[in-house]
Motif scaffolding. Sequence first.
Motif, PDB file in Angstrom:
ATOM      1  N   THR A 234      -5.438  11.218   7.289  1.00 24.52           N
ATOM      2  CA  THR A 234      -5.854  12.511   7.869  1.00 24.52           C
ATOM      3  C   THR A 234      -4.618  13.200   8.466  1.00 24.52           C
ATOM      4  OG1 THR A 234      -7.951  11.480   8.456  1.00 24.52           O
ATOM      5  CG2 THR A 234      -7.512  13.607   9.448  1.00 24.52           C
ATOM      6  N   GLU A 235      -3.775  12.413   9.108  1.00 28.02           N
ATOM      7  CA  GLU A 235      -2.576  13.002   9.724  1.00 28.02           C
ATOM      8  C   GLU A 235      -1.685  13.643   8.651  1.00 28.02           C
ATOM      9  OE1 GLU A 235      -0.554  10.385  12.427  1.00 28.02           O
ATOM     10  OE2 GLU A 235       1.265  11.616  12.366  1.00 28.02           O
ATOM     11  N   LEU A 236      -1.522  12.934   7.535  1.00 29.44           N
ATOM     12  CA  LEU A 236      -0.683  13.485   6.457  1.00 29.44           C
ATOM     13  C   LEU A 236      -1.286  14.768   5.897  1.00 29.44           C
ATOM     14  CD1 LEU A 236       0.428  10.308   4.499  1.00 29.44           C
ATOM     15  CD2 LEU A 236       1.936  12.052   5.466  1.00 29.44           C
ATOM     16  N   ALA A 237      -2.625  14.756   5.703  1.00 26.54           N
ATOM     17  CA  ALA A 237      -3.286  15.943   5.145  1.00 26.54           C
ATOM     18  C   ALA A 237      -3.110  17.125   6.100  1.00 26.54           C
ATOM     19  CB  ALA A 237      -4.763  15.652   4.889  1.00 26.54           C
ATOM     20  N   ILE A 238      -3.264  16.859   7.398  1.00 22.59           N
ATOM     21  CA  ILE A 238      -3.143  17.960   8.374  1.00 22.59           C
ATOM     22  C   ILE A 238      -1.697  18.461   8.437  1.00 22.59           C
ATOM     23  CG2 ILE A 238      -3.362  18.564  10.828  1.00 22.59           C
ATOM     24  CD1 ILE A 238      -5.769  16.687  10.994  1.00 22.59           C
ATOM     25  N   GLN A 239      -0.740  17.500   8.419  1.00 21.56           N
ATOM     26  CA  GLN A 239       0.667  17.941   8.449  1.00 21.56           C
ATOM     27  C   GLN A 239       0.982  18.791   7.221  1.00 21.56           C
ATOM     28  OE1 GLN A 239       2.760  14.267   8.605  1.00 21.56           O
ATOM     29  NE2 GLN A 239       2.889  14.238  10.833  1.00 21.56           N
TER      30      GLN A 239
ATOM     31  N   THR B  23       0.840  -1.206   0.000  1.00 18.86           N
ATOM     32  CA  THR B  23       0.000   0.000   0.000  1.00 18.86           C
ATOM     33  C   THR B  23       0.878   1.262   0.000  1.00 18.86           C
ATOM     34  OG1 THR B  23       0.011  -0.028   2.395  1.00 18.86           O
ATOM     35  CG2 THR B  23      -1.871  -1.069   1.313  1.00 18.86           C
ATOM     36  N   TYR B  24       0.268   2.354  -0.425  1.00 15.10           N
ATOM     37  CA  TYR B  24       0.983   3.636  -0.442  1.00 15.10           C
ATOM     38  C   TYR B  24       0.129   4.709   0.208  1.00 15.10           C
ATOM     39  CZ  TYR B  24       4.312   1.260  -3.261  1.00 15.10           C
ATOM     40  OH  TYR B  24       5.258   0.353  -3.664  1.00 15.10           O
ATOM     41  N   THR B  25       0.787   5.680   0.811  1.00 13.15           N
ATOM     42  CA  THR B  25       0.032   6.721   1.523  1.00 13.15           C
ATOM     43  C   THR B  25      -0.073   7.994   0.679  1.00 13.15           C
ATOM     44  OG1 THR B  25       2.089   7.347   2.587  1.00 13.15           O
ATOM     45  CG2 THR B  25       0.635   5.880   3.824  1.00 13.15           C
ATOM     46  N   VAL B  26      -0.091   7.830  -0.640  1.00 16.00           N
ATOM     47  CA  VAL B  26      -0.211   9.012  -1.521  1.00 16.00           C
ATOM     48  C   VAL B  26      -1.687   9.444  -1.592  1.00 16.00           C
ATOM     49  CG1 VAL B  26       1.836   8.585  -2.925  1.00 16.00           C
ATOM     50  CG2 VAL B  26      -0.293   7.434  -3.503  1.00 16.00           C
ATOM     51  N   PRO B  27      -1.949  10.738  -1.858  1.00 16.17           N
ATOM     52  CA  PRO B  27      -3.329  11.245  -1.747  1.00 16.17           C
ATOM     53  C   PRO B  27      -4.331  10.644  -2.737  1.00 16.17           C
ATOM     54  CG  PRO B  27      -1.761  13.066  -1.951  1.00 16.17           C
ATOM     55  CD  PRO B  27      -0.966  11.824  -2.043  1.00 16.17           C
ATOM     56  N   ILE B  28      -3.883   9.984  -3.823  1.00 14.40           N
ATOM     57  CA  ILE B  28      -4.888   9.376  -4.714  1.00 14.40           C
ATOM     58  C   ILE B  28      -5.656   8.280  -3.977  1.00 14.40           C
ATOM     59  CG2 ILE B  28      -3.874   9.890  -6.984  1.00 14.40           C
ATOM     60  CD1 ILE B  28      -2.761   6.976  -6.956  1.00 14.40           C
ATOM     61  N   PHE B  29      -5.098   7.772  -2.878  1.00 18.05           N
ATOM     62  CA  PHE B  29      -5.806   6.745  -2.095  1.00 18.05           C
ATOM     63  C   PHE B  29      -6.529   7.332  -0.876  1.00 18.05           C
ATOM     64  CE2 PHE B  29      -2.545   3.935  -4.153  1.00 18.05           C
ATOM     65  CZ  PHE B  29      -3.448   3.226  -4.925  1.00 18.05           C
ATOM     66  N   PHE B  30      -6.465   8.678  -0.713  1.00 19.63           N
ATOM     67  CA  PHE B  30      -7.163   9.304   0.425  1.00 19.63           C
ATOM     68  C   PHE B  30      -8.673   9.259   0.192  1.00 19.63           C
ATOM     69  CE2 PHE B  30      -3.826  12.662   2.049  1.00 19.63           C
ATOM     70  CZ  PHE B  30      -2.899  11.655   2.190  1.00 19.63           C
TER      71      PHE B  30
ATOM     72  N   GLY C  83     -12.367  11.147   0.126  1.00 14.52           N
ATOM     73  CA  GLY C  83     -12.735  12.488  -0.341  1.00 14.52           C
ATOM     74  C   GLY C  83     -12.547  13.513   0.771  1.00 14.52           C
ATOM     75  N   GLU C  84     -12.877  13.112   1.997  1.00 15.60           N
ATOM     76  CA  GLU C  84     -12.778  14.015   3.153  1.00 15.60           C
ATOM     77  C   GLU C  84     -11.311  14.415   3.372  1.00 15.60           C
ATOM     78  OE1 GLU C  84     -14.375  16.387   5.669  1.00 15.60           O
ATOM     79  OE2 GLU C  84     -15.569  15.198   4.264  1.00 15.60           O
ATOM     80  N   ASP C  85     -10.395  13.443   3.263  1.00 15.40           N
ATOM     81  CA  ASP C  85      -8.981  13.760   3.499  1.00 15.40           C
ATOM     82  C   ASP C  85      -8.369  14.544   2.346  1.00 15.40           C
ATOM     83  OD1 ASP C  85      -8.674  12.991   6.057  1.00 15.40           O
ATOM     84  OD2 ASP C  85      -8.247  10.885   5.562  1.00 15.40           O
ATOM     85  N   ILE C  86      -8.899  14.347   1.156  1.00 17.25           N
ATOM     86  CA  ILE C  86      -8.417  15.197   0.044  1.00 17.25           C
ATOM     87  C   ILE C  86      -8.815  16.644   0.365  1.00 17.25           C
ATOM     88  CG2 ILE C  86      -8.643  15.708  -2.422  1.00 17.25           C
ATOM     89  CD1 ILE C  86      -8.825  12.717  -2.942  1.00 17.25           C
ATOM     90  N   LYS C  87     -10.046  16.836   0.849  1.00 16.72           N
ATOM     91  CA  LYS C  87     -10.478  18.197   1.230  1.00 16.72           C
ATOM     92  C   LYS C  87      -9.637  18.720   2.389  1.00 16.72           C
ATOM     93  CE  LYS C  87     -15.256  17.726   0.800  1.00 16.72           C
ATOM     94  NZ  LYS C  87     -16.345  17.685   1.735  1.00 16.72           N
ATOM     95  N   ASN C  88      -9.262  17.796   3.279  1.00 10.79           N
ATOM     96  CA  ASN C  88      -8.458  18.181   4.445  1.00 10.79           C
ATOM     97  C   ASN C  88      -7.105  18.790   4.081  1.00 10.79           C
ATOM     98  OD1 ASN C  88      -9.957  17.730   6.733  1.00 10.79           O
ATOM     99  ND2 ASN C  88      -9.541  15.517   6.745  1.00 10.79           N
ATOM    100  N   LEU C  89      -6.673  18.612   2.833  1.00 11.43           N
ATOM    101  CA  LEU C  89      -5.401  19.204   2.411  1.00 11.43           C
ATOM    102  C   LEU C  89      -5.499  20.729   2.375  1.00 11.43           C
ATOM    103  CD1 LEU C  89      -4.661  16.722  -0.509  1.00 11.43           C
ATOM    104  CD2 LEU C  89      -3.302  16.940   1.577  1.00 11.43           C
TER     105      LEU C  89
END
Length: 474
Positions: A438-443, A141-148, A150-156
């Motif tokens: 979510t943590e990555l988006a917030i960071q 698995t990968y933690t890149v945003p294409i796998f986030f 919809g909420e976490d994409i917005k969280n960016l």
Amino acid sequence: MAAAKLLIPTLSHFRPLTCAAAVSASNPARLVPHPPDLLKWIKREGGFVHEAVTITQDTTYGLGLVASGGIPKGSDLIVLPEHVPLKFQSDKDDEADSVSLPLSNRIPEELWAMKLGLKLLQERAKVGSFWWPYISNLPETYTVPIFFSGEDIKNLQYAPLLYQVNKRCRFLLEFEQEVKNVLKNLKPSEHPFGGQDVDASSLGWAMSAVSSRAFRLYGKKLPNGTHSDIPMMLPLIDMCNHSFNPNARILQEQDAGNPKMLIKAAEREIKQSDPLLLNYGCLSNDFFLLDYGFVIPSNPYDHIELKYDGALMDAASMAAGVSSPNFSSPAPWQQEILFQLNLDGEVPNLKVTIGGPELVEGRLLAALRVLLSNDREMVQRYDLSVLKSLSAEGPLGVANEVAAFRTIIALCVIALGHFPTKIMDDESLLKQGVSVSTELAIQFRMQKKSVIIDVMRDLTKRVKLLLSKETTTA
Ligand SMILES: C[S@@+](CC[C@H](N)C(=O)[O-])C[C@H]1O[C@@H](n2cnc3c(N)ncnc32)[C@H](O)[C@@H]1O
């Protein structure tokens, strides 16, 4: 056992291409639970691995390489013979490429990782692939945003990255359809993925595996004597994690008839237990997150992107106390300079950046200095390179420089206002405990806001210094 083999004969020549969501950023599972020993495979294939180089799980960044003993500076760490890197056009390609090659031609150049990803997916599906010892060691698995979600994409909360993520997701969904259309009428012997369904998720896995691990290096020599620049996956070498202060570097040896990839220790000794680190590039957090799935705190290369727009510049400079700015209606001589800066004209590039090593992109700084000046003669005394340089220290006078800096500070305030949350809100969300994405988006958004605040601090200091110099000389 024999009966089971008979029941599923078509499964015996391919491996499933399923892809799960990331559960842990620091320790992603590998494609198979007990993959083959990568070091032994490299050595069997004629490669070299320094005796003190080992793979460790003991890092916060997944697997990594570590020195089990001291390594003198400049030593060869890993040497790969030419046939080991995984490239798009490989000598080991077979007839299935008559299908994947036309498919790859439909991929836009900027998504080069998907081109090599197709090859990777093909090798992942094939039982008996030469690269299986490598591929089986890749993360599942990968933690890149294409796998986030919809909420976490917005969280960016940052429009330029949202745009890139949406673009990639849209591409994957459309490409899934194209792949399905091409594959649906193929005979099993022609099918590049062993008859398996390929969907946006498996394509996304392959694209992320490549974008997070491939290096762009010289390809074959071209007729004009130069080398084409091609992405390739470098088994074992790609177990090195990233640092802006690396202790290893990649080299390519082009000895006639015997090209090799190698990593060498940098010009300093590597001590026992030191991780072996490469610099993936002086990139902004947008690229680190989009391609590699991580964010670097206080990344000196991180910046924010703004659109150069006359009305926005007028609003910012008025907020900064500049009386009657004319960004929306520049004089012809000012417009000519905007044209030279590619901020005006038929196909202008209106993206400008704040932050990073340059602090303020030269084109923006020059535009502000010029549009905030009424003195055409004075402006024309200077070369564009001087007007673009922050170290030129007020070429058009202190008042002009202060007005330009204050306008940028006001632009920063406007940019900060576009983030719905404050850094303090983000910090308390992180304390509550959130998912990996979510943590990555917030960071990510916290780092963007820090970049803006750092620029404001720096420019405020410069304004004070300029004003104090002016009062001392007055
Ligand atoms: C080329 S691979 C390195 C090997 C990888 N750690 C593994 O487990 O296979 C790049 C990936 O390692 C992780 N990584 C490398 N350097 C990192 C860093 N400085 N901070 C966070 N993650 C890092 C990220 O997941 C990235 O996508």
